[in-house]
Motif scaffolding. Structure first.
Motif, short mmCIF file in Angstrom:
data_model
loop_
_atom_site.label_atom_id
_atom_site.label_comp_id
_atom_site.label_asym_id
_atom_site.label_seq_id
_atom_site.Cartn_x
_atom_site.Cartn_y
_atom_site.Cartn_z
N LEU A 155 0.80 -1.22 0.00
CA LEU A 155 0.00 0.00 0.00
C LEU A 155 0.84 1.27 0.00
N ARG A 358 -14.19 -6.46 8.77
CA ARG A 358 -12.97 -5.72 9.11
C ARG A 358 -11.95 -5.77 7.97
N THR A 362 -10.45 -1.74 3.63
CA THR A 362 -9.52 -1.17 2.64
C THR A 362 -10.18 -1.12 1.26
N LYS A 373 -3.43 7.21 2.34
CA LYS A 373 -3.34 6.24 3.45
C LYS A 373 -2.21 6.58 4.40
N TYR A 404 -9.26 3.52 11.54
CA TYR A 404 -9.49 2.16 12.05
C TYR A 404 -8.11 1.54 12.22
N HIS A 406 -5.58 -1.49 14.39
CA HIS A 406 -5.31 -2.61 15.29
C HIS A 406 -5.12 -2.01 16.67
N HIS A 413 -4.95 3.17 11.24
CA HIS A 413 -4.97 3.37 9.79
C HIS A 413 -5.83 4.59 9.52
N ASN A 415 -7.30 7.03 7.01
CA ASN A 415 -7.58 7.05 5.57
C ASN A 415 -8.40 8.28 5.22
N GLU A 447 3.16 -0.74 9.96
CA GLU A 447 3.22 -2.10 9.42
C GLU A 447 3.23 -2.16 7.89
N HIS A 448 3.10 -1.04 7.20
CA HIS A 448 3.05 -1.09 5.74
C HIS A 448 4.40 -0.84 5.08
#
Ligand SMILES: O=C(O)CC[C@@H](O)C(=O)O
Ligand SMILES: [Zn+2]
Length: 493
Positions: A155, A358, A362, A373, A404, A406, A413, A415, A447-448
Motif C-alpha cells: 500500500l 474488518r 480497505t 493512506k 481504524y 489494530h 490506519h 484514511n 506495518e506497511h
C-alpha cells in the motif's frame, strides 16, 4: 436492550495428527492444491488482479493510472536500459518465463491501489534461488535495476517499478520445503501465498502466525520483506520473532543461506533481521523458515459497539473455560456502560463473516474515490485524536476522514478520501500527519513500510544517525543500488 447472540454451536475438535509432513521441491505442490481466488478484488472494473500465482489474463484499465515519475516528478537514475542481448540472456536462463508483452506486463506495473505506475518492459519468473542468483549476478554486472515483486498487494508503492526496473516475480517459487509437526517449523519458498500456507497447515493442526486481508494474494516472501503486521500480531507477535531463518540472494548474486530452523541461535549478528522489513532493497528473499502455532481448539469472536466498533478474538484450548472468561469480561463491559451492543461468534462461518467486515474496509474505501493512506503507531490513548484533528484541518476539502486499525497494537490506519488526486490536498495532509505523530514519539509506518510514498519522511521516526547507518548498510550490500531503487531510504546527501 443489547442483543446478544450467544451462538451455542460447537465445532468438532481438530483431529490430532502426529505425522511429520515433509515436502520437498519434487513433491506435491501445495500452492497448486490450494489455488484460491484473490481476497482483494480489482478496484476498477476491467482491471484484473487475478492470477498472481499464474500470469494474469490481459486486462485493460478503463482509466490509465498516471506514471509515478510524472505524478511525483522523479528523475531516473543512470541505470542501463534492457537491450536485445539482455533479453537473449534471460530467455536462455529461464526459457518461457520472460514476459515482455505490454498487455501481460500492465498489472505488474501498477499497484493494487492504482495510485502508482511504472513502465517496466520485462518480468522474470524464476523458480529457484539459483536462478535468482544468476539473474542478479547478471543485472549487477550490467547495472540493470530490479524490482522484486510478490503478490503486489503493498500500500506504499514499494512493489511496483518507478521507471523501467526489471520485475522479478516470486510467483513460481511456491513450494513448501518442509514442515515439522513436532516443532511447528515451516520452511517454504518465498512465493507461497499466505492463505495457501495457512490452509496447508490447518490440515496438520497448525496455523500461520500472521493473517492479513490480502492473504489470498500476498506472498510470504513479501510479507517478510515488508515485515507485515496484520490481524494476529497481538497474539503471536511480529515476524521479527516468528521468522527463524531466511535464504536471501544478494545484489551481486551470492546466496546467503541463513535458513536455520532453530529456536535459539546466538552465533554472531542476527543477519536475517536486516532483510525483514527491508522491502527488497538489500536482497531478494527466496525462502523462509517460520515458527507456526498450533491451531487453537476453541475460537471466540466478539463484535462490540459503543462510539466505536471493535472485534476481539480469543483463541485457546478449552472452549468451556474460554467462554466463561469471555462472559465475565462481557458482563463487566456491559455493566460499566462501555459497550452497548454486540454479538459473539464461535461458528466458523459467522467468524469469517465478521472478520470480512474488518478485512474489507480497505477495499470499501477504494469505492469512495482516491485514498490517501497513513499507517501510524501511536500511544493507544491518542489513537483517535489524530482522526478528529485531521477532520478539523481538512474540512470540506476531503470527502471522508476515517480511522481504524489494530487497537491492541496501537496502530491507526488513517484514511482520507477525495474525488480525485490533488497535490494541494496532499500538501495539507503531509507533513501535518507526520508532525502530529512525531510529537507523540509514534511511528509514521507501523506495518506497511515506507516503499516509494513514505521514504522522504523516515526522519520523523528515526534519528539522522540511524538513517545514515541504514544508507551505509545499503551501500555496502548493494553498491550499484540496483535493488528496488527509489524506495525505503532517501538518497544519501
Ligand atoms: O488500508 C489500510 O489503510 C489498512 C490495510 C491493512 O493494514 C488493514 O489493517 O486492513
Ligand atoms: Zn493493518
Amino acid at each position: 436492550l443489547p442483543r446478544w447472540q450467544m451462538n451455542g454451536h460447537k465445532r468438532p475438535l481438530a483431529v490430532w495428527t502426529s505425522a511429520t509432513a515433509q515436502w520437498t521441491l519434487k513433491q506435491k505442490k501445495p500452492a497448486e492444491l490450494y489455488r484460491i481466488p484473490v481476497s482483494r478484488p480489482p478496484i476498477l472494473s476491467g482491471t484484473s488482479l487475478l492470477g498472481k500465482g499464474a500470469l494474469s489474463t490481459t486486462s485493460i484499465s478503463p482509466k490509465e493510472v498516471m506514471l509515478t515519475s510524472e505524478r511525483y516528478g522523479v528523475q531516473r537514475l543512470p541505470f542501463s536500459h534492457v537491450s536485445d542481448s539482455d533479453l537473449t540472456f534471460f530467455e536462455h536462463l529461464i526459457p518461457g518465463r520472460v514476459i515482455t508483452d505490454p498487455d501481460e506486463l500492465r498489472p505488474f506495473n501498477v499497484d493494487w491501489l492504482q495510485s502508482v505506475r511504472g513502465c517496466s518492459k520485462m518480468l522474470l519468473r524464476p523458480r529457484t534461488a539459483a536462478e535468482v542468483s544468476e539473474i542478479l549476478r547478471y543485472c549487477n554486472k550490467r547495472k540493470l535495476a530490479v524490482n522484486p515483486q510478490g503478490g503486489n498487494t503493498g500500500l506504499v508503492g514499494g512493489s511496483v517499478p518507478v521507471f523501467d526496473e526489471i520485475i522479478i516475480s516470486t510467483a513460481l517459487m511456491n513450494q513448501v520445503i518442509s514442515f515439522n509437526s513436532v516443532s511447528g517449523i515451516l520452511v517454504c519458498q518465498a512465493g507461497c501465498i499466505l492463505e495457501n500456507l495457512n490452509q496447508y497447515l490447518e490440515e496438520l493442526d497448525f496455523i500461520m502466525p500472521l493473517d492479513l486481508g490480502a492473504k489470498g494474494s500476498c506472498h510470504i516472501g513479501g510479507n517478510v520483506a515488508t515485515n507485515a503486521g496484520g490481524l494476529r500480531l497481538l497474539r503471536y507477535g511480529s515476524l521479527r520473532g516468528t521468522v527463524l531463518g531466511l535464504e536471501v540472494v544478494l545484489a551481486d548474486g551470492s546466496i546467503l543461506n541463513c535458513l536455520a530452523s532453530l529456536r535459539k541461535d546466538n552465533t554472531g549478528y542476527d543477519l536475517k533481521q536486516l532483510f525483514i522489513g527491508s522491502e527488497g532493497t538489500l536482497g531478494i528473499i527466496t525462502a523462509v523458515s517460520i515458527l507456526c502455532p498450533r491451531k487453537p481448539k476453541s475460537v471466540n469472536l466478539v463484535f462490540l459497539g459503543s462510539p466505536f466498533y471493535i472485534l476481539i478474538e480469543t483463541s485457546g484450548s478449552n472452549s468451556a473455560h474460554d467462554e466463561e472468561k469471555l462472559n465475565n469480561f462481557l458482563e463487566h463491559v456491559m455493566a460499566s456502560g462501555l459497550v452497548t451492543d454486540g454479538t459473539v461468534a464461535t461458528e466458523d462461518k459467522k467468524i469469517k463473516m465478521l472478520w470480512s467486515l474488518r478485512e474489507r474496509i480497505t477495499e470499501a474505501l477504494t469505492h469512495d474515490g482516491c485514498v490517501y493512506k497513513y499507517d501510524l503507531s501511536l500511544p493507544v490513548e491518542r489513537l483517535y485524536d489524530l482522526v478528529i484533528d485531521t477532520r478539523a484541518r481538512l474540512g470540506k476539502t476531503a470527502k471522508n476522514v476515517v480511522g481504524y486499525g489494530h487497537l491492541g497494537d496501537g496502530n491507526l490506519h488513517l484514511n482520507i478520501t477525495a474525488e480525485s488526486y490533488s497535490h494541494s490536498l496532499l500538501n495539507a495532509i503531509e507533513p501535518f500527519v507526520y508532525e502530529w505523530t512525531a510529537q507523540y514519539n509514534g511511528s509514521i509506518s507501523a506495518e506497511h513500510g515506507l516503499g516509494f510514498k513514505k521514504k522522504h519522511y523516515i526522519q520523523y521516526s528515526k534519528p539522522q544517525e540511524a538513517v545514515l547507518l541504514m544508507q551505509q548498510v545499503k551501500a555496502m550490500l548493494d553498491p550499484k543500488g540496483i535493488l528496488n531503487p527509489y524506495k525505503t531510504l532517501p538518497a544519501s546527501s
